[in-house]
Design a protein around this motif. Structure first.
Motif, PDB file in Angstrom:
ATOM      1  N   ALA A 113     -26.809  40.659   0.290  1.00  0.00           N
ATOM      2  CA  ALA A 113     -25.663  41.559   0.453  1.00  0.00           C
ATOM      3  C   ALA A 113     -24.524  41.015  -0.392  1.00  0.00           C
ATOM      4  N   VAL A 114     -24.026  41.807  -1.305  1.00  0.00           N
ATOM      5  CA  VAL A 114     -22.964  41.385  -2.207  1.00  0.00           C
ATOM      6  C   VAL A 114     -21.618  41.779  -1.615  1.00  0.00           C
ATOM      7  N   GLY A 115     -20.721  40.789  -1.476  1.00  0.00           N
ATOM      8  CA  GLY A 115     -19.400  41.049  -0.918  1.00  0.00           C
ATOM      9  C   GLY A 115     -18.415  41.555  -1.949  1.00  0.00           C
ATOM     10  N   ASP A 116     -17.132  41.357  -1.663  1.00  0.00           N
ATOM     11  CA  ASP A 116     -16.076  41.864  -2.539  1.00  0.00           C
ATOM     12  C   ASP A 116     -15.280  40.753  -3.215  1.00  0.00           C
ATOM     13  N   ASP A 117     -15.381  39.509  -2.724  1.00  0.00           N
ATOM     14  CA  ASP A 117     -14.550  38.432  -3.261  1.00  0.00           C
ATOM     15  C   ASP A 117     -14.930  38.105  -4.702  1.00  0.00           C
TER      16      ASP A 117
END
Length: 348
Positions: A113-117
């Protein structure tokens, strides 16, 4: 218990095209580096993972690894990270796994799962490296091979310069960073594409690589070609040579400074302190480097230029100003000592 994988045994080993054979020598050379420790897991021979995306660079890496396995006496296994950022990414990952299995490598697909940071590129990179680190721990592998090429190195140097990262940006990527190994840093991207063509493989073309909304894609397809046109060929090689030379100088400098740091540092509550007199007596380049090395080595924090100068001002421009708070560290002046203290995550 660590996962087990079969030893590589494939037609890639027996009948490798010329380019694959040459690339395999780069892997043999890189894994013979004194900084790489190939450890056995029980009675098994050492295991090395290969990070595979399905693109030409990583498929060439996997093919070359399969060819190099008997020479090195290691087992290779592929890890394919599915970032889930594009439609059909699961199918792309499975196709890559099927391809490397034809080389005799066992392959696993890790969905993340790729975050936003850190923006899209930074977040995807963080998720990818976290998955690779987890695979290293789970399998007991000694290292993981990454397919970064000389062209990637040149792009990294240009990006660092554009961001104002200072001399540190000139170092680019190291061939060995912990258990991450990049054997292709002296290999052109054209060579990995040639290896894939010689093997008759259908590599995946990541649309993000040509998407102008991504900074690296603009550097690759706009900036470097303009530099080549205006300054002549060989720009990528020149940038990569600069990175290698800068890294050699920086590593030697850091080693000398680390010895000096041992003389001027003392343990402090939840951190350590540095002798202000020793910092003040040295040129700014050494003083700032000591500050950065203390922050990185003791607290795992990479200081920005602004933070480094603010901390240095506690030494050279002391006017009673208060402590400097940065994420994870508080730096204050206490008598003749510059005190670094671990804290919670602090905002800028």
């Amino acid at each position: 218990m660590a996962d087990t994988f079969p030893a590589s045994d494939s037609g890639v080993q027996r009948n490798a095209p010329r380019t694959v054979h040459r690339l395999s020598r780069e892997i043999i050379r890189a894994l013979s580096n004194r900084d790489v420790v190939l450890e056995r897991v029980g009675d098994e021979v050492p295991l090395v993972l290969v990070a595979v995306s399905g693109g030409p660079d990583s498929l060439a890496l996997a093919a070359a690894a399969a060819h190099a396995a008997p020479v090195l006496g290691v087992r290779f296994a592929a890890v394919i990270v599915d970032h889930g950022l594009q439609s059909g990414s699961a199918a792309v990952a499975e196709r890559a796994a099927e391809t490397v299995r034809r080389f005799g490598l066992q392959a696993t697909v890790e969905t993340v799962a790729v975050g936003d940071d850190g923006g899209p590129e930074g977040a995807a990179r963080a998720a990818r490296y976290a998955a690779l680190d987890a695979a290293l721990r789970r399998t007991g592998a000694s290292a993981v091979l990454l397919g970064h090429t000389l062209d990637d190195q040149a792009e990294t140097v240009l990006l660092g310069l554009a961001r104002g990262s200072g001399a540190g940006s000139l170092k680019g990527m190291a061939e060995v960073t912990g258990r991450l190994v990049r054997p292709f840093l002296s290999v052109r991207r054209d060579d990995t594409h040639a290896a894939v063509a010689e093997l008759g493989l259908d590599a995946w073309d990541d649309p993000h690589n040509v998407d102008a909304s991504f900074t690296r894609a603009r550097v690759r397809h706009r900036v470097l070609p303009v530099l080549e046109d205006e300054l002549g060929p060989g720009i990528a090689e020149a940038l990569a040579r600069t990175a290698e030379q800068a890294r050699e100088d920086s590593d030697a400098f850091d080693e000398m400074i680390e010895e000096f740091i041992e003389e001027i540092c003392e343990p402090a509550e939840a951190g350590l302190s540095v002798d202000i007199g020793a910092l003040a007596a040295n040129p700014a380049a050494i003083r700032n480097r000591i500050i950065r090395l203390v922050a990185r080595g003791e607290f795992g924090t990479s200081l920005s230029r602004a933070h480094t100068l603010a901390i240095a001002a506690l030494v050279t421009e002391w006017k009673g100003q208060g402590p400097i708070d940065i994420p994870g560290i508080r730096v204050s002046r206490n008598g003749g000592r510059l005190v670094f203290t671990a804290t919670g995550s602090l905002s800028h």
